[in-house]
Design an enzyme around this catalytic site. Structure first.
Site, PDB file in Angstrom:
ATOM      1  N   ARG A  16       0.815  -1.223   0.000  1.00  0.00           N
ATOM      2  CA  ARG A  16       0.000   0.000   0.000  1.00  0.00           C
ATOM      3  C   ARG A  16       0.851   1.278   0.000  1.00  0.00           C
ATOM      4  NH1 ARG A  16      -2.390  -3.658  -1.297  1.00  0.00           N
ATOM      5  NH2 ARG A  16      -4.319  -4.530  -0.441  1.00  0.00           N
ATOM      6  N   SER A  20     -11.240   0.243   3.186  1.00  0.00           N
ATOM      7  CA  SER A  20     -10.462  -0.385   4.258  1.00  0.00           C
ATOM      8  C   SER A  20      -9.711   0.683   5.041  1.00  0.00           C
ATOM      9  CB  SER A  20      -9.485  -1.404   3.684  1.00  0.00           C
ATOM     10  OG  SER A  20     -10.178  -2.480   3.093  1.00  0.00           O
ATOM     11  N   GLU A  45      -4.568   2.859   6.676  1.00  0.00           N
ATOM     12  CA  GLU A  45      -4.521   2.723   5.216  1.00  0.00           C
ATOM     13  C   GLU A  45      -5.200   3.924   4.565  1.00  0.00           C
ATOM     14  OE1 GLU A  45      -6.274  -0.241   1.752  1.00  0.00           O
ATOM     15  OE2 GLU A  45      -5.475  -1.130   3.582  1.00  0.00           O
TER      16      GLU A  45
END
Length: 301
Positions: free
Chosen positions: A171, A220, A290
């Protein structure tokens, strides 16, 4: 925020105090000091080259993975219009503008019999955001399919970076601050359109069954720690359904935060921090955000 920025000429539009809550998925948070929409790559590059280097630049797609704090974002927020959303196919490769949605790219690949891009169906953001954060779903990540990306750097230069230069990790990429991804080239493999379509349908059905897709959310919230899932840690810490004002941990998927109607960005961020505190207390693991949190909170200079 600065009272007035002296903006260089732009063929597109520049809106002072442009609303971000109108399209950010959480539907809350403050405005951009200036919301800039260039008409094409050359327009963006020329604007960036003439812009005072001290002024910050932040690209935003559809805001599907973003908390904009309540006092808004200083400097320039760049949002690419539909002219940056073109998608074309050449052999087993798909070239996509940064404003194209993941589902559009996956569908174009399916129709051309290109497999390997199906997971983009499960990523609810734009190509630009996906490239920048190495977005992933269902066992695959952007770094698995990216060949190269075209960037407009903060000084206005236009560069094509191969995947290796982007330094991908989980990520995260090494796209420089202030740079804007404007295009990406993906590579798949030959496949049967019917089989590719069936996999995309499976992904869509799984998302619908497990995620609060029709809510004001940001996707998320926390990265999965090595060897476990964030949602499992959150659930084990007793956070499912936890609320601060109108901000709530989703009952359906507890790695999603929700705006039930009138939550401020501060409420949502505070809820996330409370989840992190409880998870650390219960498991010893500190969850890493995130969702990107940007801008200034109320009362900040």
């Amino acid at each position: 925020m600065n009272p007035v920025l002296d903006l260089p000429r732009l063929e597109g539009t520049a809106e002072r105090g442009g609303a971000l809550a109108d399209f950010i998925w959480f539907r809350t948070g403050g405005p951009a000091e200036w919301l800039v929409k260039p008409c094409d790559v050359d327009d963006l590059a020329g604007f960036m080259s003439r812009l005072d280097p001290a002024i910050t630049v932040m690209p935003v797609g559809v805001g599907s993975n973003l908390i904009v704090r309540d006092a808004g974002v200083p400097g320039i927020v760049v949002r690419l219009p539909k002219s940056f959303a073109k998608v074309s196919v050449d052999g087993d490769r798909v070239r996509a503008g940064a404003a194209a949605m993941g589902i559009t790219v996956a569908s174009k690949a399916r129709d051309a019999g290109i497999g390997g891009l199906e997971f983009l169906r499960g990523i609810p953001g734009t190509v630009g955001g996906a490239v920048r954060m190495n977005a992933g779903a269902y066992g695959r990540e952007v770094c698995d399919i990216l060949v190269e990306a075209v960037l407009v750097l903060r000084d206005g230069s236009i560069e094509t970076w191969p995947r290796e230069r982007l330094g991908y990790t989980y990520r995260h990429s090494q796209v420089p601050d202030g740079a804007v991804v404007v295009e990406a080239l993906f590579e798949g493999k030959p496949g049967e359109p019917s089989a590719i379509g069936a996999e995309m349908d499976r992904i869509a059905a799984e998302r619908e069954a497990s995620q609060p897709l029709r809510s004001r959310t940001g996707g998320s919230t926390f990265k999965n720690p090595p060897g476990t899932k964030a949602w499992q840690l959150i659930d084990a810490a007793g956070c499912r359904g936890l609320r601060i004002g109108d901000a709530q941990v989703s009952e359906k998927h507890c790695n999603f935060l929700l705006n039930l109607g009138k939550a401020s960005a501060a409420d949502i961020e505070a809820l996330g921090e409370e989840v992190r505190r409880r998870v650390r207390e219960q498991s010893g693991i500190m969850l890493e955000w995130e969702i990107q949190r940007v801008g200034r909170g109320s009362g900040e200079e």
